[in-house]
Write an enzyme that holds these catalytic residues in place. Structure first.
Site, mmCIF file in Angstrom:
data_model
loop_
_atom_site.group_PDB
_atom_site.id
_atom_site.type_symbol
_atom_site.label_atom_id
_atom_site.label_comp_id
_atom_site.label_asym_id
_atom_site.label_seq_id
_atom_site.Cartn_x
_atom_site.Cartn_y
_atom_site.Cartn_z
ATOM 1 N N GLU A 285 0.887 -1.170 0.000
ATOM 2 C CA GLU A 285 0.000 0.000 0.000
ATOM 3 C C GLU A 285 0.917 1.209 0.000
ATOM 4 O O GLU A 285 1.746 1.349 0.894
ATOM 5 C CB GLU A 285 -0.885 -0.009 1.233
ATOM 6 C CG GLU A 285 -1.806 -1.210 1.268
ATOM 7 C CD GLU A 285 -2.334 -1.466 2.660
ATOM 8 O OE1 GLU A 285 -2.962 -0.559 3.210
ATOM 9 O OE2 GLU A 285 -2.094 -2.556 3.189
ATOM 10 N N CYS A 319 -1.840 9.124 3.998
ATOM 11 C CA CYS A 319 -1.724 8.755 2.583
ATOM 12 C C CYS A 319 -2.981 9.176 1.831
ATOM 13 O O CYS A 319 -2.945 9.447 0.640
ATOM 14 C CB CYS A 319 -1.493 7.270 2.449
ATOM 15 S SG CYS A 319 -2.625 6.339 3.459
HETATM 16 P P1 NAD Z 1 9.091 4.855 3.375
HETATM 17 O O1 NAD Z 1 8.843 4.143 2.097
HETATM 18 O O2 NAD Z 1 10.206 5.807 3.451
HETATM 19 O O3 NAD Z 1 9.339 3.805 4.543
HETATM 20 C C1 NAD Z 1 8.407 2.779 4.831
HETATM 21 C C2 NAD Z 1 9.134 1.618 5.482
HETATM 22 O O4 NAD Z 1 10.007 1.000 4.537
HETATM 23 C C3 NAD Z 1 10.007 2.005 6.677
HETATM 24 O O5 NAD Z 1 9.850 1.028 7.677
HETATM 25 C C4 NAD Z 1 11.405 1.982 6.084
HETATM 26 O O6 NAD Z 1 12.428 1.737 7.030
HETATM 27 C C5 NAD Z 1 11.297 0.823 5.106
HETATM 28 N N1 NAD Z 1 12.282 0.806 4.030
HETATM 29 C C6 NAD Z 1 12.901 1.860 3.448
HETATM 30 N N2 NAD Z 1 13.720 1.423 2.463
HETATM 31 C C7 NAD Z 1 13.609 0.075 2.416
HETATM 32 C C8 NAD Z 1 14.169 -0.946 1.583
HETATM 33 N N3 NAD Z 1 15.024 -0.659 0.609
HETATM 34 N N4 NAD Z 1 13.813 -2.228 1.795
HETATM 35 C C9 NAD Z 1 12.933 -2.547 2.763
HETATM 36 N N5 NAD Z 1 12.360 -1.627 3.577
HETATM 37 C C10 NAD Z 1 12.689 -0.329 3.404
HETATM 38 O O7 NAD Z 1 7.697 5.553 3.758
HETATM 39 P P2 NAD Z 1 7.381 6.475 5.031
HETATM 40 O O8 NAD Z 1 8.029 7.790 4.829
HETATM 41 O O9 NAD Z 1 7.651 5.730 6.290
HETATM 42 O O10 NAD Z 1 5.796 6.632 4.924
HETATM 43 C C11 NAD Z 1 5.153 7.613 4.148
HETATM 44 C C12 NAD Z 1 4.682 7.007 2.834
HETATM 45 O O11 NAD Z 1 3.786 5.930 3.105
HETATM 46 C C13 NAD Z 1 3.910 7.988 1.965
HETATM 47 O O12 NAD Z 1 4.284 7.803 0.627
HETATM 48 C C14 NAD Z 1 2.456 7.542 2.163
HETATM 49 O O13 NAD Z 1 1.597 7.907 1.124
HETATM 50 C C15 NAD Z 1 2.608 6.085 2.312
HETATM 51 N N6 NAD Z 1 1.467 5.497 3.013
HETATM 52 C C16 NAD Z 1 0.536 4.778 2.303
HETATM 53 C C17 NAD Z 1 -0.573 4.235 2.942
HETATM 54 C C18 NAD Z 1 -1.630 3.441 2.199
HETATM 55 O O14 NAD Z 1 -2.443 2.816 2.839
HETATM 56 N N7 NAD Z 1 -1.628 3.439 0.879
HETATM 57 C C19 NAD Z 1 -0.739 4.432 4.309
HETATM 58 C C20 NAD Z 1 0.218 5.170 5.006
HETATM 59 C C21 NAD Z 1 1.319 5.676 4.347
#
Ligand code: NAD
Length: 516
Positions: A285, A319
């Protein structure tokens, strides 16, 4: 299973409108607000431990909320091994037994209400209203997926038609050890949902919270374990993206449940595709570029309230949040005046103050990116209305809320995850072009529409490629079981969280054909 929805009820939540509930809350939360002696750590901690890092408070960076010791590669590997050895027994327990434990975790969450609310404020910068909604959603996910485990994972499975003398049965089973990778913006609700879904389906889970919010995650995982989940069924793997990549690149894992940015989802997809081991299941997501269309038949007071809530509640860090508001040109000036009035009245500041509407953003990196975007738009000649930050905000990572006028959603290259609203105008004759432009961006998470004309609503509903459409209301705060949530295209793989197709995606199907 025949019915799509298992019987269950959503959490009653916390009624902040009731003074008997609201008034004692700050005091009971304050009693639980000292987490300074607490260190979040990997479940399979190996000695000797490296020095923990401090976790600071978004609205005041001088406050150390607690500490976190991130998982080292050897610990990650040990935890994967434990998850693998615990999985067959967890799967064999069946849906009803797993449901019972998930429901017990929901009760434990409610019993730890004040600690969770306090952590949501201190570690994630949430207002009390947002913290209450967050806890409620987490509890709802647990109870909903518990009900799904009961509904879908029966020992007898489902009988399928076949010739006389033949029995055909379809049963669902766990796939193995799953990785749950969560974002910081719903550090409890989404973190919990990403664990509970795969668990309900008979998988064990390695839970990696966002690096910004390990303490909430630590408390959550402790409660899973205290509720009676056997060793290895749920383990906390704290750390940043490198720890996430260690998990997703390991050939022993069966799949990944992820919520976060579209770029990270792509990186995980590449890592899953290039490793050895079983072909992995990936549920993601991701981000959005969410619009709202308001035509001249809309009710202005209602639009004002819904726009401000959709764009600025949670400091725009949802989001689902509104990023691009499309106003029909003949009402745009009047509508903007009302929206600006409400925007100017927003209270910005300490989320622990009950009157605050807009708290901080999560960290310095997020603040820098948002400030740079507003500055770039101003430099490019766009009209920008921006609030002044009140005194005291310099101690934390606050972004001054902004409204930026643009011509089209196509002028935005990516999601801007904070309290920044873009506004464009459209002529009634161009409505179809507006919908086409929104679709062309490629995200497909939420869309709002305010209109009292049924044909307009029908047109938008038929054409818009979005997961969640909201008509004549705000576009945030999906309710588990009522508005299953998730997008398409760049916004996610589906299935929807809190919906009837979610849990089954973490399972594998087996069919036994028996000649009787
Ligand atoms: P992010 O992608 O920076 O991080 C999310 C998670 O992924 C963290 O735990 C991070 O440590 C991990 N991560 C980062 N790089 C990685 C890799 N290479 N391999 C594996 N894991 C890795 O996102 P964020 O800043 O924490 O959250 C905000 C984003 O999330 C926004 O884009 C928002 O729209 C989205 N979001 C979507 C929903 C939905 O339901 N569609 C809900 C909430 C947030």
């Amino acid at each position: 299973p025949t019915a799509l929805f298992a019987p269950r009820a959503n959490s009653a939540g916390v009624d902040l409108a009731d003074p008997l509930v609201r008034e004692p809350l700050p005091e009971s939360m304050a009693e639980l607000s000292d987490f300074s002696g607490w260190t979040a750590a990997p479940t399979a901690e190996a000695a000797p431990a490296a020095a923990p890092r401090p976790v600071t408070c978004p609205h005041d960076r001088t406050i150390v909320v607690g500490h976190c010791r991130d998982a080292r590669p050897d610990e990650v590997s040990t935890m994967i091994e434990r998850a693998l050895s615990a999985q067959p027994e967890w799967d064999a327990r069946g849906g009803a037994a797993r449901a019972e434990l998930l429901a017990a975790v929901a009760d434990a969450y409610e019993a730890h209400r004040d600690a969770f609310l306090s952590l949501c404020q201190r570690e994630a910068g949430k207002t009390l209203t947002d913290a209450v909604l967050e806890l409620r959603e987490a509890v709802d996910f647990l109870r909903y997926y518990a009900a799904e485990a009961r509904r879908l994972f029966t020992p007898e499975g489902e009988a399928l038609p076949g010739p006389t003398g033949e029995s055909n049965r379809l049963t669902l089973h766990g796939r193995g050890a799953f990785v749950a990778i969560a974002p910081w913006n719903f550090p409890l609700a989404i973190f919990t949902g990403l664990i509970a879904g795969p668990l309900a389906a008979g998988n064990t889970v390695l839970a990696k919270p966002a690096e910004q919010t390990p303490l909430i995650a630590d408390l959550a995982v402790r409660l899973f374990r205290e509720a009676g989940m056997p060793d290895g069924v749920v383990q906390l793997v704290p750390g940043d993206g490198t720890v996430g990549a260690m998990l997703t690149g390991d050939p022993r894992i069966a799949g990944v449940a992820f919520t976060g940015s579209t770029e990270t989802a792509r990186a995980i997809n590449r890592s899953l595709a290039s490793r050895d081991g079983p072909l992995a299941q990936f549920v993601a997501e991701t981000g959005g570029q969410n619009a709202m269309i308001v035509d001249s038949s809309a009710l202005p007071e209602q639009v004002t309230r819904d726009v401000v809530a959709s764009a600025f509640q949670s400091a725009g860090q949802r989001c689902s949040a509104l990023r691009v508001l499309y106003l029909q040109d003949d009402i745009a000036d009047a509508m903007l005046e009302m929206i600006r009035g409400a925007f100017e009245a927003l209270v910005i500041g300490d989320p622990e103050d009950l009157t605050t509407d807009v708290g901080p953003v999560i960290d310095a990196e997020a603040k820098a990116a948002l400030d740079a975007h507003v500055a770039a738009m101003r430099a490019a000649g766009h009209t920008v209305w921006q609030r002044e930050l009140p005194q005291g905000c310099d101690r934390g990572t606050f972004v001054a809320p902004a409204i930026i006028q643009i011509d089209s959603i196509r002028q935005l290259e990516r999601e801007h995850f904070g309290p920044v609203l873009h506004v464009a105008r459209f002529a009634a004759a161009d409505l179809e072009q507006v919908i086409a432009d929104i679709n062309a961006v490629g995200y497909g998470l939420t869309l709002g529409i305010h209109t009292r004309i049924d044909n307009t609503r029908r047109l938008v509903q038929a054409r818009a490629k979005v997961g969640n459409l909201y008509v004549n209301r705000n576009q945030i705060g999906a309710v588990v079981g009522s508005q299953p949530f998730g997008g398409e295209g760049l916004s996610g793989t589906g299935p929807k969280a809190g919906g009837p197709h979610y849990v089954a995606r973490f399972a594998t199907e087996r069919v036994a054909c028996i000649d009787t």
